[in-house]
Design an enzyme around this catalytic site. Structure first.
Site, short mmCIF file in Angstrom:
data_model
loop_
_atom_site.label_atom_id
_atom_site.label_comp_id
_atom_site.label_asym_id
_atom_site.label_seq_id
_atom_site.Cartn_x
_atom_site.Cartn_y
_atom_site.Cartn_z
N TYR A 124 0.81 -1.23 0.00
CA TYR A 124 0.00 0.00 0.00
C TYR A 124 0.84 1.28 0.00
CZ TYR A 124 0.80 -0.73 5.04
OH TYR A 124 1.38 -0.96 6.27
N HIS A 183 -5.51 -12.45 9.21
CA HIS A 183 -5.69 -12.44 10.67
C HIS A 183 -6.97 -13.18 11.07
CE1 HIS A 183 -2.25 -9.89 10.97
NE2 HIS A 183 -2.82 -8.90 10.31
N ASP A 223 3.92 -11.44 7.91
CA ASP A 223 3.32 -10.12 8.12
C ASP A 223 4.34 -9.03 8.47
OD1 ASP A 223 1.55 -8.04 8.59
OD2 ASP A 223 0.52 -8.97 10.26
ZN LIG Z 1 -0.77 -6.97 7.40
#
Ligand SMILES: [Zn+2]
Length: 453
Positions: free
Chosen positions: A138, A282, A333
């Site tokens: 992002y 998650h 992550d």
């Molecule tokens: Zn993440």
């Protein structure tokens, strides 16, 4: 065309067809397995007759002692978070205070420094046996939000970094439009936003797949993409991978309920965002109805246990999701740890802590969760079988951690760690050996120092 690139390995032990087999000869041509033959008699180490024995006089057959697994898939990565390892763990606080530190790094990167940091991070992944990464990307624009001359400069830096490191990348270009429910992007977040989902989709249309790179889409979260923009992202994803952060934090659930009167899972379900190509990352704090939605749509649930424990997120309902029909995958992550073997056993061990019972997942199920390449765009990887992408991850079964453990799938999942990975092949090419660790460490240190300077 020049002659095909061929190689062959004789694996002392290997995970093939759901079992550990001895003396497996694998032959590789142009990056794919062309033969997988268990029980091949061990060639005489001293004689070069091994090559004649396999009728491949032009090729070298390398012996790989130890236990060899398929390539591992790291289905959720933010490469730049690697710069925070060891620098945020001493702080008290919550996910939200950690996020401020993470935004500090996000604000300083440019395409050159991001390339360096990502290449070093992906080399660490390669050395840990990871052959595909799902990069949840992002960090799109300049610090003031202005697009670079190449509006995909940052994404291209990630694709090039993965190529240099020898791993495949599923670039999950992430739509991020709001700071919270109804709030515009602020601070570092202005780098993330394309303004609206249509402009996000136009920019992403400029990205092209490469042999080592698949292009996918992501919804950052239901707080970062307003409800009326969700279907645009879902449609732009087409048949490719679609990832979304889901219910990592209770506060996100509460705000979503207050804004829309629905849980994040319900919102995504109503927008048509769930399904087998979707990975819900998650999936920690879910209602019974959420679990039913994720299971009945065969959505993947990507757990990131070492990050979730580092950030104090909580323990997701992994076994309940699987029982409902969801497919579990794994990611590192935030890269507090890059070790898919550790993520695999954490799925089981966290469930033990939550339930006070042992034995929720078999080693075979955990290996499947650690090799879910299809969820990041590489359906033809993840098993040692003819026709598949030729990835091999070899573990030392005689190390201080693994000696005496049986050299089987339980060794891989419950005893070994990334430090036991001795030799890694991706798409038929050797991408890391234990001899590379020092060099990778130096590269990581230099790239991270540059970010913090
Ligand atoms: Zn993440």
């Amino acid at each position: 065309m020049t002659s095909a690139h061929r190689s062959a390995y004789l694996l002392e032990r290997a995970w093939v067809d759901g079992a550990v087999l001895d003396d497996v000869l694998v032959e590789i041509e142009d990056g794919r397995f062309t033969a997988v033959t268990p029980g091949t008699s061990r060639p005489d180490d001293k004689a070069s007759s091994s090559q004649r024995e396999f009728h491949r006089p032009a090729d070298e057959t390398h012996r790989l002692p130890g236990l060899t697994l398929p390539g591992l898939a790291n289905c959720h990565s933010h490469a730049f978070h690697r710069a925070l390892r060891g620098r945020t763990q001493r702080e008290r606080g919550t996910f939200w205070t950690w996020r401020e530190q993470m935004y500090g790094v996000a604000g300083r990167l440019d395409p050159d420094s991001y390339f360096e940091l990502a290449r070093a991070t992906y080399r660490e992944m390669a050395a840990a046996g990871i052959t595909s990464v799902g990069e949840f990307h992002y960090l799109h624009h300049q610090p003031d939000g202005t697009p670079y001359d190449d509006p995909n400069a940052m994404g291209h830096a990630l694709v090039a970094a993965a190529g240099d490191a020898g791993i495949r990348i599923g670039l999950l270009d992430t739509c991020y439009l709001s700071s919270g429910f109804g709030r515009p992007p602020e601070g570092a977040q202005v780098r993330y936003s394309d303004g609206d989902a249509v402009r996000w989709a136009e920019r992403v249309a400029g990205l092209e797949a490469e042999p080592h790179a698949a292009i996918g889409a992501a919804i950052h979260s239901v707080r970062a993409v307003p409800r009326d923009q969700l279907t645009t992202v879902v449609e732009a994803a087409g048949g490719g991978p679609l990832h979304v952060h889901l219910s990592e934090q209770v506060a996100e659930n509460d705000a979503c309920l207050a804004t829309y009167g629905a849980t994040p899972t319900q919102l995504l379900h109503d927008a048509g965002a769930l399904g087998p190509r979707t990975s819900a990352v998650h999936a920690t704090h879910l209602t019974g109805a959420d679990i039913t939605h994720l299971g009945s749509t065969r959505t993947r649930a990507c757990f990131c246990p070492t990050t979730e424990r580092d950030l104090g997120d909580g323990i997701g309902p992994g076994r309940a999701l699987a029982a409902a029909g969801a497919v579990l995958t794994l990611g590192s992550d935030s890269h507090a740890v890059i070790d898919l073997l550790e993520e695999m056993r954490a799925l089981e061990l966290d469930e033990r802590l939550a339930t006070q019972q042992r034995g929720h997942w078999t080693a075979a199920e955990l290996l499947a969760a650690g090799t879910a390449h299809e969820s990041v765009g590489f359906a033809d990887a993840g098993v040692i079988a003819v026709g598949r992408r030729a990835d091999l991850v070899t573990l030392d079964t005689t190390s201080t951690r693994t000696a005496g453990t049986g050299a089987d799938e339980a060794t891989a999942v419950f005893a070994a760690g990334a430090a036991d990975v001795t030799h890694v092949v991706a798409d038929g090419r050797v991408i890391a050996t234990r001899d590379d660790h020092e060099d990778i460490g130096r590269e990581l240190a230099a790239a991270i120092e540059r970010v913090h300077r």
